[in-house]
Design a protein around this motif. Structure first.
Motif, PDB file in Angstrom:
ATOM      1  N   PHE A  93      -1.468  -0.334  -9.989  1.00  0.00           N
ATOM      2  CA  PHE A  93      -0.800  -1.445  -9.304  1.00  0.00           C
ATOM      3  C   PHE A  93      -1.784  -2.059  -8.313  1.00  0.00           C
ATOM      4  O   PHE A  93      -2.045  -1.490  -7.263  1.00  0.00           O
ATOM      5  N   GLU A  94      -2.297  -3.208  -8.674  1.00  0.00           N
ATOM      6  CA  GLU A  94      -3.382  -3.843  -7.939  1.00  0.00           C
ATOM      7  C   GLU A  94      -3.095  -3.947  -6.438  1.00  0.00           C
ATOM      8  O   GLU A  94      -2.078  -4.502  -6.021  1.00  0.00           O
ATOM      9  N   GLY A 162       9.451  -8.702  -8.210  1.00  0.00           N
ATOM     10  CA  GLY A 162       8.497  -7.711  -7.718  1.00  0.00           C
ATOM     11  C   GLY A 162       8.831  -6.290  -8.106  1.00  0.00           C
ATOM     12  O   GLY A 162       8.345  -5.338  -7.489  1.00  0.00           O
ATOM     13  N   ARG A 165       4.942  -4.697 -12.888  1.00  0.00           N
ATOM     14  CA  ARG A 165       3.630  -5.316 -13.115  1.00  0.00           C
ATOM     15  C   ARG A 165       3.562  -5.737 -14.580  1.00  0.00           C
ATOM     16  O   ARG A 165       4.397  -5.321 -15.404  1.00  0.00           O
ATOM     17  N   GLU A 181       3.552 -12.446 -11.871  1.00  0.00           N
ATOM     18  CA  GLU A 181       3.189 -11.239 -11.121  1.00  0.00           C
ATOM     19  C   GLU A 181       2.336 -11.590  -9.913  1.00  0.00           C
ATOM     20  O   GLU A 181       2.545 -11.061  -8.808  1.00  0.00           O
ATOM     21  N   ARG A 185       3.118 -10.701  -6.059  1.00  0.00           N
ATOM     22  CA  ARG A 185       2.171  -9.886  -5.296  1.00  0.00           C
ATOM     23  C   ARG A 185       1.741 -10.610  -4.028  1.00  0.00           C
ATOM     24  O   ARG A 185       1.656 -10.014  -2.953  1.00  0.00           O
ATOM     25  N   GLU A 186       1.492 -11.911  -4.139  1.00  0.00           N
ATOM     26  CA  GLU A 186       1.088 -12.701  -2.979  1.00  0.00           C
ATOM     27  C   GLU A 186       2.196 -12.718  -1.923  1.00  0.00           C
ATOM     28  O   GLU A 186       1.925 -12.670  -0.715  1.00  0.00           O
ATOM     29  N   ARG A 188       4.342 -10.374  -1.542  1.00  0.00           N
ATOM     30  CA  ARG A 188       4.630  -8.972  -1.197  1.00  0.00           C
ATOM     31  C   ARG A 188       6.101  -8.626  -1.476  1.00  0.00           C
ATOM     32  O   ARG A 188       6.739  -7.906  -0.714  1.00  0.00           O
ATOM     33  N   TRP A 192       5.222  -4.687  -4.363  1.00  0.00           N
ATOM     34  CA  TRP A 192       3.968  -5.189  -3.787  1.00  0.00           C
ATOM     35  C   TRP A 192       3.951  -5.094  -2.273  1.00  0.00           C
ATOM     36  O   TRP A 192       2.895  -5.268  -1.652  1.00  0.00           O
ATOM     37  N   ILE A 195       1.399  -2.680  -0.683  1.00  0.00           N
ATOM     38  CA  ILE A 195       0.005  -3.027  -0.422  1.00  0.00           C
ATOM     39  C   ILE A 195      -0.282  -2.983   1.077  1.00  0.00           C
ATOM     40  O   ILE A 195      -1.289  -2.437   1.519  1.00  0.00           O
TER      41      ILE A 195
END
Length: 331
Positions: A93-94, A162, A165, A181, A185-186, A188, A192, A195
């Motif tokens: 998960f990036e 969210g 992925r 995705e 992610r951006e 959150r 996410w 992160i």
């Protein structure tokens, strides 16, 4: 000569009917995996195989039944939610830190994804659509499909909220899924949030966070109520020692919770309802014992006449008075 020509024409037409593609309804009723491979757009009607979800295994896997009773396991195509039955690898998960906190956060996110899937899919009639660019079945023999419920793509919704992925594989929708995705992610959203803050709550998207159901939903993924202990194996014979089989719930919110009318359910649909007036103060715990007794502020009794919780694994589901899933905990 005219009669011969007419016979030839009829023979050709009949042959075309015999070799044509079977009707979709016939395929669905026979429980086969054949079906449309075109991916519908968000605006077009969904044409696929109709099935009923009999059980949600986790956020991306479910058991389904055809109209004739035959059953299959479906794995959502192109998406991957965090695991609930095994430990997650944050490197999948990036941006999620490869730490114990990152692993724990993904575990909570997996429970949140499962609860979301239960709310949207369990017991519902859905449409399976297959992709000509993907294999029809995965490594474990499960069907790989896009799932549509009420005309909406559930696969895509998981990414938008969210809860998942993009799974690294070949499928038609990959580019659109990757964009979705990246947006989640951006922002959150969902998993996410791990992160930046691995203790952060797993919540729905901003579009739904103001609703009362969301305020009490997705616990064990950041909501107000968590399962702090599951004591499924009573001393001796479980059925003869019911009050030594119990669950312990804890209020992790900064406000009192009113549990009146909330229910606790296992995988076999045994159900307990919290009595009217049951409340839980911040950071307080409440034990639910399977047997009988007199309820107190810290302990309530299910009143069952036999053991509820399977020693070899089960699912604890808590729903609020409106029926929204608050906790889904597998063990």
């Amino acid at each position: 000569m005219r009669r011969v020509s007419l016979a030839v024409i009829l023979l050709v037409v009949s042959a075309g009917c015999i070799t044509g593609t079977p009707a979709l309804d016939d395929e669905a009723s026979n429980g086969t995996t054949a079906g449309p491979t075109a991916v519908p757009s968000e605006e077009s009607p969904v044409d696929g195989v109709r099935v009923t979800v009999t059980e949600v295994v986790d956020g991306d896997t479910m058991h389904v039944a055809y109209a004739n009773g035959s059953r299959e396991t479906v794995r959502l195509l192109g998406v991957d939610t965090p695991e609930t039955f095994s430990e997650n690898d944050p490197s999948d998960f990036e941006g999620v830190p490869e730490t114990e906190a990152g692993v724990a956060c993904l575990g909570r996110a997996g429970e949140a994804a499962s609860a979301y899937a239960v709310d949207r899919l369990e017991g519902e009639s859905i449409t399976l659509v297959f992709d000509e660019e993907s294999d029809r079945r995965g490594y474990y023999g499960r069907l790989l499909a896009y799932v549509y419920v009420d005309g909406a793509s559930f696969n895509h919704d998981l990414l938008r909220e969210g809860h998942a992925r993009v799974y690294p594989s070949t499928f038609t929708e990959r580019e659109r899924y990757e964009r979705t995705e990246a947006e989640a992610r951006e922002a959150r959203r969902g998993l996410w949030s791990c992160i930046d803050d691995t203790s952060a709550a797993m919540t729905d998207s901003p579009a739904t966070t103001d609703s009362p159901a969301t305020e009490t939903a997705m616990a064990d993924g950041g909501g107000p109520l968590v399962v702090s202990e599951i004591h499924e194996d009573a001393a001796g014979n479980d059925n003869e020692n019911l009050n030594d089989e119990y669950l312990v719930f804890r209020n992790v919110a900064d406000r009192e919770l009113d549990l009146s009318g909330w229910t606790v359910v296992d995988a076999a649909d045994h159900e307990y309802t919290f009595p009217e007036g049951t409340t839980l103060a911040p950071d307080a715990e409440l034990t639910v014992r399977t047997g009988s007794g007199t309820d107190t502020d810290s302990t309530v009794f299910w009143g069952a006449d036999r053991a509820i919780w399977n020693n070899d694994g089960d699912v604890v589901v808590v729903r609020d008075a409106s029926g929204s899933t608050v906790v889904r905990r597998s063990y």
